[in-house]
Scaffold this active site. Structure first.
Site, PDB file in Angstrom:
ATOM      1  N   CYS A 269     -12.874  24.594  18.100  1.00 11.51           N
ATOM      2  CA  CYS A 269     -13.916  26.010  17.954  1.00 11.51           C
ATOM      3  C   CYS A 269     -13.811  27.130  16.743  1.00 11.51           C
ATOM      4  CB  CYS A 269     -13.360  27.147  19.279  1.00 11.51           C
ATOM      5  SG  CYS A 269     -13.282  26.252  20.619  1.00 11.51           S
TER       6      CYS A 269
ATOM      7  N   ARG B 267     -16.344  21.506  11.624  1.00 11.04           N
ATOM      8  CA  ARG B 267     -15.698  21.815  12.362  1.00 11.04           C
ATOM      9  C   ARG B 267     -15.739  20.712  13.663  1.00 11.04           C
ATOM     10  NH1 ARG B 267     -11.211  26.363  11.685  1.00 11.04           N
ATOM     11  NH2 ARG B 267     -11.170  26.594  13.424  1.00 11.04           N
TER      12      ARG B 267
ATOM     13  N   TRP C 141     -15.587  24.315  21.119  1.00  8.77           N
ATOM     14  CA  TRP C 141     -15.465  22.799  21.221  1.00  8.77           C
ATOM     15  C   TRP C 141     -14.886  22.808  22.805  1.00  8.77           C
ATOM     16  CZ3 TRP C 141     -11.349  19.534  22.296  1.00  8.77           C
ATOM     17  CH2 TRP C 141     -11.976  18.386  21.960  1.00  8.77           C
TER      18      TRP C 141
ATOM     19  N   ASN D 212     -10.620  31.317  20.259  1.00  9.98           N
ATOM     20  CA  ASN D 212      -9.907  30.127  19.656  1.00  9.98           C
ATOM     21  C   ASN D 212      -8.823  29.993  20.400  1.00  9.98           C
ATOM     22  OD1 ASN D 212     -12.337  29.376  18.447  1.00  9.98           O
ATOM     23  ND2 ASN D 212     -11.712  29.601  16.109  1.00  9.98           N
ATOM     24  N   GLY D 213      -8.217  28.690  20.599  1.00  7.93           N
ATOM     25  CA  GLY D 213      -6.681  28.055  21.467  1.00  7.93           C
ATOM     26  C   GLY D 213      -6.988  27.495  22.627  1.00  7.93           C
TER      27      GLY D 213
ATOM     28  N   GLU E 117      -6.711   2.337   9.353  1.00  7.40           N
ATOM     29  CA  GLU E 117      -8.207   3.332   9.073  1.00  7.40           C
ATOM     30  C   GLU E 117      -9.502   2.436   9.075  1.00  7.40           C
ATOM     31  OE1 GLU E 117      -7.849   6.614   8.623  1.00  7.40           O
ATOM     32  OE2 GLU E 117      -9.494   6.906   7.541  1.00  7.40           O
TER      33      GLU E 117
ATOM     34  N   LYS F 222     -12.681   5.038  11.198  1.00  6.55           N
ATOM     35  CA  LYS F 222     -13.935   5.111  10.661  1.00  6.55           C
ATOM     36  C   LYS F 222     -14.490   4.668  11.158  1.00  6.55           C
ATOM     37  CE  LYS F 222     -12.823   8.199   9.238  1.00  6.55           C
ATOM     38  NZ  LYS F 222     -11.472   8.140   8.863  1.00  6.55           N
TER      39      LYS F 222
ATOM     40  N   GLU G 159     -15.035   6.130  15.163  1.00  8.34           N
ATOM     41  CA  GLU G 159     -15.569   7.708  14.775  1.00  8.34           C
ATOM     42  C   GLU G 159     -17.146   8.387  14.539  1.00  8.34           C
ATOM     43  OE1 GLU G 159     -11.914  10.409  13.436  1.00  8.34           O
ATOM     44  OE2 GLU G 159     -13.334   8.796  11.919  1.00  8.34           O
TER      45      GLU G 159
ATOM     46  N   HIS H  15      -1.401 -13.195  18.949  1.00 12.27           N
ATOM     47  CA  HIS H  15      -0.367 -12.679  20.208  1.00 12.27           C
ATOM     48  C   HIS H  15      -1.366 -11.988  21.272  1.00 12.27           C
ATOM     49  CE1 HIS H  15       3.190 -14.226  18.385  1.00 12.27           C
ATOM     50  NE2 HIS H  15       2.969 -13.977  17.403  1.00 12.27           N
TER      51      HIS H  15
ATOM     52  N   LYS I 197     -13.304  19.156  13.073  1.00 13.87           N
ATOM     53  CA  LYS I 197     -11.823  18.185  11.950  1.00 13.87           C
ATOM     54  C   LYS I 197     -11.164  19.238  12.391  1.00 13.87           C
ATOM     55  CE  LYS I 197     -12.565  17.912   8.050  1.00 13.87           C
ATOM     56  NZ  LYS I 197     -12.612  15.696   7.398  1.00 13.87           N
TER      57      LYS I 197
HETATM   58  C1  F6R Z   1     -10.408  10.989  11.612  1.00 16.89           C
HETATM   59  C2  F6R Z   1      -9.371  12.112  11.568  1.00 16.89           C
HETATM   60  C3  F6R Z   1      -9.011  12.679  12.338  1.00 16.89           C
HETATM   61  C4  F6R Z   1      -7.735  13.303  11.795  1.00 16.89           C
HETATM   62  C5  F6R Z   1      -6.502  14.353  12.694  1.00 16.89           C
HETATM   63  C6  F6R Z   1      -5.535  14.678  12.034  1.00 16.89           C
HETATM   64  O1  F6R Z   1     -11.459  10.751  10.564  1.00 16.89           O
HETATM   65  O2  F6R Z   1      -9.778  13.252  10.804  1.00 16.89           O
HETATM   66  O3  F6R Z   1      -8.247  11.562  13.214  1.00 16.89           O
HETATM   67  O4  F6R Z   1      -7.043  12.204  10.608  1.00 16.89           O
HETATM   68  O5  F6R Z   1      -7.368  14.934  13.580  1.00 16.89           O
HETATM   69  O6  F6R Z   1      -5.836  16.082  11.306  1.00 16.89           O
HETATM   70  P1  F6R Z   1      -5.455  16.908  10.179  1.00 16.89           P
HETATM   71  O7  F6R Z   1      -5.113  16.103   8.762  1.00 16.89           O
HETATM   72  O8  F6R Z   1      -6.366  17.429   9.989  1.00 16.89           O
HETATM   73  O9  F6R Z   1      -4.049  16.849  10.724  1.00 16.89           O
END
Ligand code: F6R
Length: 634
Positions: A2, A27, A80, A106-107, A509, A513, A516, A532, A629
């Site tokens: 948010c 975000r 959000w 927010n929150g 990772e 990616k 996501e 396994h 984000k």
């Molecule tokens: C993946 C991604 C998320 C963040 C996770 C933690 O591309 O961005 O998995 O890594 O939400 O976020 P931060 O790094 O802001 O604590």
């Protein structure tokens, strides 16, 4: 997650709020809304205008264009969804029963169920499924009481009512409130959720993130925990939790780092992948200059005591940051010889390991606002501070890209990875920046503890210095290769990523990616685990990506890849072009480098691979569905 943007001044605010909200789009959100107060010409009482819409801001912008809401004060929100579906009814701002008070938040208000019950007993009807709606109703009741006690309808009355209501709320919040009977007032407050005040010329702002303010003012002041502020067209009054007036000088925002520009790239994510060599070079210039002895050159906020005496390290992080931490843990243990464990911050918080003495706790978060990571760090600090024993002191370090975040404010020792603002929700250049910080820490620990010979330390430093050029070549080569092969994976439902040792986190990772941004199910495994269980999934419809740079596990990963090939899986390699590579159906070649530095290269083709599949599918690469984000809720 948010976003909040609020402004008060002497000009029309609806388009200013929209511009501010646009800066918060990155975000992640699923609905949006604004409220302004249109001040009547005949008296001091204004009319509250509300416009909300589900979906992207463009929809809200069109509604605003059709019938611009008048007003010199207003609040805006990108939501959000947490409590209640993303629809117009649940989107913010929310109102009290008289439709005079509007609130964005927010929150999460954890005790909202109890508070809703008490409101219902008072005959108040809640119209949304959100935790937020209780706030305007509670403020409304407080104001009713104040007016009955003879207070005037003005900003001070609103401020007092909000102060009282905040004492009832449990959880985290950042709020902005306006009241139609006080059109010269905007009240904002923060409780473990960020808010920043902005000082313009004849107008004052508040936003949940600095980039939203950068276009309007470069003078800003972050609210501290449980502070509340009254903004009027004449200035800002700031109060602490006990109602004491606070006087803190604002800071000046320098540089252009916080104003994002897509340049000629189709998406921010691609631009950010392309920025990585430059960011690596920047990191090397800052932390690893040629001419200084290593011990002095890594100017990290870490004491000699910690470097010499710490017996173990624990790292708390989520998502991509946790993958960077895993690469870091491998380096710290295997290269520098310091026992290191990585925890999901969300798990650590509720199931912490027994307290270990002489421990360094590292928190990693690109946003510096991740609720789980912050809470886990706070918990660890509290439990260590409660023991009166120097061996159990809270030695800590934060690694973040946002020094202006809660990480920056709450932690004493923070490494700023300096990647520049990252707009794509899927982290790329910040992942690289986090890994680089761990390379720095590893060199530092290794040289202090004399775990490695000076030559080994020099070799690793020199290998790191070659990375920017190697990344540039990789991006050039694999941007086109990924684009060419992306169409083959449009119908793909599952992908398996394999890696071992220092590249196992890169398999995780790569899979994250892909999930996501392309919405293809993907899973990363240590290559040896394939047989396994996961091997049961393999057939010609399930591609396997093998990360196999030269090194101690090279042959092993190739053998594991052969096992997949024998089950008709399409094999994609991230490897050198030498012997053994002919087994891959597609090969992302990487240069022959020391295995230690290989993650800084192997991740690059995987980022491009995911990007091009998602872009080919026409998906919203920079703002994937359901993602945010900055994950500011538990
Ligand atoms: C993946 C991604 C998320 C963040 C996770 C933690 O591309 O961005 O998995 O890594 O939400 O976020 P931060 O790094 O802001 O604590």
């Amino acid at each position: 997650m948010c976003g909040i943007f609020a402004v008060i001044g002497s000009r029309e605010v609806s388009s200013i709020i929209l511009d501010g909200l646009r800066k918060l789009e990155y975000r992640g959100y699923d609905s949006a809304g604004i409220a302004t107060i249109d001040r009547s010409k005949t008296d001091q009482i204004g009319k509250l205008n509300i416009i909300k819409s589900k979906g992207k801001l463009i929809k809200l912008a069109n509604l605003i264009k059709e019938k611009p809401p008048q007003g010199h004060v207003g609040i805006g929100h990108t939501r959000w969804a947490t409590h209640g579906k993303p629809n117009e009814r649940n989107s913010h701002p929310h109102l009290d029963s008289l439709a005079q008070i509007a609130v964005v938040q927010n929150g999460i208000i954890e005790n909202y169920r109890d508070l809703s019950k008490s409101l219902k007993l008072k005959g108040i009807k809640l119209t949304s499924e959100t935790d937020t709606e209780i706030i305007p109703h509670l403020i409304g009741l407080e104001i009713e009481q104040s007016l009955a006690n003879g207070l005037s309808p003005n900003g001070q009355t609103l401020l007092i009512a909000v102060q009282k209501v905040l004492t009832l709320l449990k959880g985290t919040y950042a709020i902005a409130v306006i009241w139609s009977k006080a059109p010269n007032a905007l009240v904002v407050a923060s409780g473990q959720a960020p808010l920043v005040l902005g000082f313009g010329e004849g107008e004052f702002f508040c936003a949940s993130d600095i980039p939203a303010l950068a276009e309007f003012t470069r003078t800003f002041l972050p609210l501290e925990d449980h502070e509340i502020a009254l903004l009027t067209p004449l200035g800002i009054e700031l109060y602490d939790v006990d109602g004491n007036r606070q006087h803190r000088p604002p800071s000046l925002l320098e540089g252009t780092e916080l104003t994002a520009d897509k340049k000629n790239f189709r998406h921010f994510m691609l631009k950010e992948i392309y920025e990585q060599p430059e960011k690596t070079q920047f990191w090397i210039d800052r932390f690893l200059p040629m001419d200084l002895p290593l011990k002095n050159s890594l100017t990290f906020p870490i004491s000699t005591y910690v470097l010499e005496k710490i017996e173990q390290i624990q790292i708390l992080a989520c998502g991509t940051s946790r993958h960077a931490a895993m690469v870091g843990a491998y380096l710290l243990e295997q290269f520098a010889g310091v026992s290191t464990k990585v925890y999901f911050a969300s798990e650590f918080r509720y199931a912490p390991p027994p307290l270990s003495p002489n421990t360094l706790t590292i928190g990693v978060s690109q946003s510096g606002e991740t609720a789980d990571t912050l809470a886990a760090l706070r918990m660890e600090k509290d439990r260590r501070d409660s023991i009166n024993d120097a061996n159990f002191s809270f030695h800590h370090l934060g690694i973040t890209n946002r020094i202006d975040s809660s990480f920056g404010r709450e932690l004493d020792n923070v490494i700023d990875i300096g990647s520049g603002i990252e707009i794509g929700v899927a982290a790329t250049k910040t992942f690289l920046g986090q890994m680089l910080s761990f390379y720095g820490l590893t060199l530092l620990f290794a040289s202090y503890r004399q775990k490695r010979t000076p030559q080994e330390i020099l070799d690793l430093s020199n290998d790191l210095r070659l990375i920017p050029k190697q990344q540039t070549d990789l991006i050039k080569k694999h941007d086109s290769l990924s684009r060419e092969i992306a169409h083959m994976f449009v119908e793909t439902k599952d992908v398996i990523f394999l890696g071992r040792g220092i590249n196992y986190p890169i398999a995780l990772e790569g899979a994250l990616k892909l999930k996501e941004i392309s919405y293809i199910h993907a899973q990363g495994y240590p290559a040896g685990e394939l047989k396994h269980g996961p091997i049961a999934l393999l057939d010609k419809h399930v591609p396997v990506v093998s990360i196999a740079p030269p090194g101690v596990v090279y042959e092993k990963v190739l053998s594991n890849s052969q096992e997949a090939k024998a089950r008709d899986a399409r094999l994609i390699g991230v490897s050198t072009s030498g012997q053994g590579a002919e087994m891959f159906d597609e090969l992302f070649t990487i240069p022959k480098v020391s295995e230690w530095v290989s993650p800084l290269l192997t991740v690059v083709p995987l980022q491009l691979f995911s990007y091009h599949i998602a872009a080919h599918k026409g998906l919203d690469v920079d703002q994937p569905r359901n993602l945010a984000k900055s994950v500011t809720v538990e």
